[in-house]
Enzyme design. Structure first.
Site, PDB file in Angstrom:
ATOM      1  CG  PHE A  63       0.831 -10.965   7.819  1.00 60.59           C
ATOM      2  CD1 PHE A  63       0.126 -11.475   6.747  1.00 60.59           C
ATOM      3  CD2 PHE A  63       0.545 -11.431   9.094  1.00 60.59           C
ATOM      4  CE1 PHE A  63      -0.863 -12.446   6.938  1.00 60.59           C
ATOM      5  CE2 PHE A  63      -0.434 -12.390   9.300  1.00 60.59           C
ATOM      6  CZ  PHE A  63      -1.139 -12.899   8.216  1.00 60.59           C
ATOM      7  CB  THR A  85       5.392   0.633   8.538  1.00 57.53           C
ATOM      8  OG1 THR A  85       6.330  -0.113   7.772  1.00 57.53           O
ATOM      9  CG2 THR A  85       5.983   1.958   8.934  1.00 57.53           C
ATOM     10  CG  ASN A 110       1.733  -2.823  -0.649  1.00 54.76           C
ATOM     11  OD1 ASN A 110       1.595  -1.746  -0.057  1.00 54.76           O
ATOM     12  ND2 ASN A 110       2.903  -3.457  -0.727  1.00 54.76           N
ATOM     13  CG  PHE A 114       4.103   4.104   5.978  1.00 57.39           C
ATOM     14  CD1 PHE A 114       4.511   2.876   5.492  1.00 57.39           C
ATOM     15  CD2 PHE A 114       5.084   5.051   6.265  1.00 57.39           C
ATOM     16  CE1 PHE A 114       5.857   2.585   5.285  1.00 57.39           C
ATOM     17  CE2 PHE A 114       6.436   4.770   6.072  1.00 57.39           C
ATOM     18  CZ  PHE A 114       6.818   3.538   5.576  1.00 57.39           C
ATOM     19  CG  ASN A 170       9.782   0.860   5.684  1.00 59.73           C
ATOM     20  OD1 ASN A 170      10.400   1.089   4.642  1.00 59.73           O
ATOM     21  ND2 ASN A 170       8.608   0.265   5.693  1.00 59.73           N
ATOM     22  CB  SER A 173       7.310   2.253   2.005  1.00 62.84           C
ATOM     23  OG  SER A 173       6.037   2.311   1.379  1.00 62.84           O
ATOM     24  CG  ASN A 175       3.167   1.986  -1.728  1.00 63.19           C
ATOM     25  OD1 ASN A 175       3.140   2.098  -2.947  1.00 63.19           O
ATOM     26  ND2 ASN A 175       3.317   0.821  -1.120  1.00 63.19           N
ATOM     27  CB  THR A 176       5.260   7.326   2.226  1.00 61.39           C
ATOM     28  OG1 THR A 176       4.399   6.444   2.953  1.00 61.39           O
ATOM     29  CG2 THR A 176       5.270   8.685   2.896  1.00 61.39           C
ATOM     30  CE  LYS A 214      11.279  -4.345   4.173  1.00 59.31           C
ATOM     31  NZ  LYS A 214       9.989  -4.871   4.691  1.00 59.31           N
ATOM     32  CB  ALA A 242      15.227  -5.404  -1.096  1.00 55.91           C
ATOM     33  CG  ASN A 243       9.857  -2.268   1.297  1.00 57.64           C
ATOM     34  OD1 ASN A 243       8.841  -2.866   0.975  1.00 57.64           O
ATOM     35  ND2 ASN A 243       9.863  -1.342   2.245  1.00 57.64           N
ATOM     36  CB  THR A 244       7.477  -3.784  -2.655  1.00 61.09           C
ATOM     37  OG1 THR A 244       7.324  -2.420  -2.255  1.00 61.09           O
ATOM     38  CG2 THR A 244       6.759  -4.680  -1.661  1.00 61.09           C
TER      39      THR A 244
END
Length: 364
Positions: A63, A85, A110, A114, A170, A173, A175-176, A214, A242-244
């Site tokens: 956020f 992050t 999303n 990062f 983290n 994620s 997305n990386t 995480k 947890a994460n997404t």
């Protein structure tokens, strides 16, 4: 003030592109007039990771990525704020569009990747507010093009130790590319060993900085066994579960948007993330506390997450649909539950339902 902010902002923000709305929300928080928050019910106070939280509700990382508004969030009633992050060097993240609302599912996808202003400006903002108090954690990650991702985490621990209430490592994620590989036992063991060593190395000059891990909700139980074993053996201070998720529940109504690549959060993540909290809780065996995240959009959902094993909780996606008034609503429900059941603190019910939840059919 919160009700007025929600009444004015929610309809307007939902009309905008999701990422533009997010940026506008951050700007709005920065402009909020100073207002001293109402004291929390003393029964909602939580002691975890060596820190004293006034209440168990935190704003999750993602956020306030660049530490622009942590104090505004704390004044609005959050018990703690997690920024980031943060990556060592600035990076733009993935191209837009990269944020999608699934309105009928009260969910979000999303694939930011990062996007970060880098360590330098974030450190300056946190240093400027260091004397204001409040618990502000720093979520750290590696640059996409890094040749040594573990060294990125080490560098960030060393950089932010003087201003971070705690760190979140983290590795979850989606997305990386390749980041979640750091959850594999051998790589995670090396990462946590070096992170804890860095934290201990700067402790004398920077003070203590709890380190949390995480994880993703998509781990198999065998992989979770390995992750918890490594986390316990390396003496991390806690975990965020947890994460997404990269999964797409078949119950999603917004099937077209559900095809977008990225991590799914919000209400559809609740059952899976809660199951993973319970599975983690029984494996941790009290070695350290957990923060539960994923789909918390009411007092009842928060209570379920706590009874599954979370000492603290984090919200984010639900604020898009419920507004900032959700924080006070959750606190009121938790206080009411403690009063009705004659309990003195939330710690008395943490993990009360974990064994039952782990015996249920796996959520789909």
């Amino acid at each position: 003030m919160i009700r007025a902010f929600d009444a004015f902002s929610l309809p307007m923000l939902r009309m905008l592109d999701p990422e533009d709305a997010h940026r506008l929300a951050i700007r709005g928080l920065k402009l909020l007039p100073y207002a001293k928050p109402r004291p929390d019910d003393a029964k909602l106070a939580v002691r975890a990771f060596g820190l004293n939280f006034p209440n168990p509700i935190g704003i999750a990382a993602g956020f306030d990525k660049h530490a622009e508004a942590p104090d505004a969030l704390l004044r609005l009633g959050f018990g703690f704020a997690e920024i980031g992050t943060v990556t060592p060097k600035p990076q733009p993240g993935n191209p837009r569009p990269r944020l999608f609302r699934l309105e009928r599912d009260e969910a979000v996808i999303n694939r930011f990747g990062f996007n970060s202003e880098g360590a330098e400006p974030v450190l300056a903002r946190l240093a400027a507010r260091a004397q204001r108090g409040g618990i502000v954690g720093v979520n750290v990650g590696a640059n996409k093009d890094s040749s040594d991702r573990t060294q990125d985490y080490v560098k960030l621990i060393e950089t932010f130790a003087p201003v971070a209430s705690y760190f979140t490592v983290n590795v979850s994620s989606p997305n990386t590319p390749g980041l979640r590989n750091l959850q594999q036992a051998s790589e995670l063991d090396d990462l946590l060993a070096r992170v804890i060593e860095a934290r201990d190395r700067v402790r004398k000059t920077s003070g203590d900085s709890p380190v949390l891990l995480k994880i993703a909700p998509d781990l198999s139980l065998a992989d979770l066994d390995d992750v918890v074993h490594v986390a316990r053996s390396r003496s991390v201070d806690g975990m965020i579960v947890a994460n997404t998720t990269i999964g797409r529940p078949p119950t999603l109504r917004e099937q077209t948007k559900a095809k977008e690549t990225g991590g799914l959060s919000g209400r559809p993540l609740f059952r899976l993330s809660t199951r993973m909290v319970a599975e983690t809780f029984v494996r941790v065996e009290g070695a350290f506390p957990l923060i539960g995240a994923g789909g918390i959009d009411s007092g009842g959902a928060a209570l379920t997450k706590i009874r599954a094993g979370a000492s603290l909780i984090q919200v984010y996606s639900s604020l898009i649909y419920k507004g900032l008034g959700l924080v006070d609503a959750i606190k009121a429900d938790l206080s009411s539950t403690l009063l009705r059941t004659g309990r003195d603190s939330l710690s008395e019910i943490v993990g009360a339902d974990a064994a039952t939840i782990t015996a249920e059919d796996w959520p789909v």
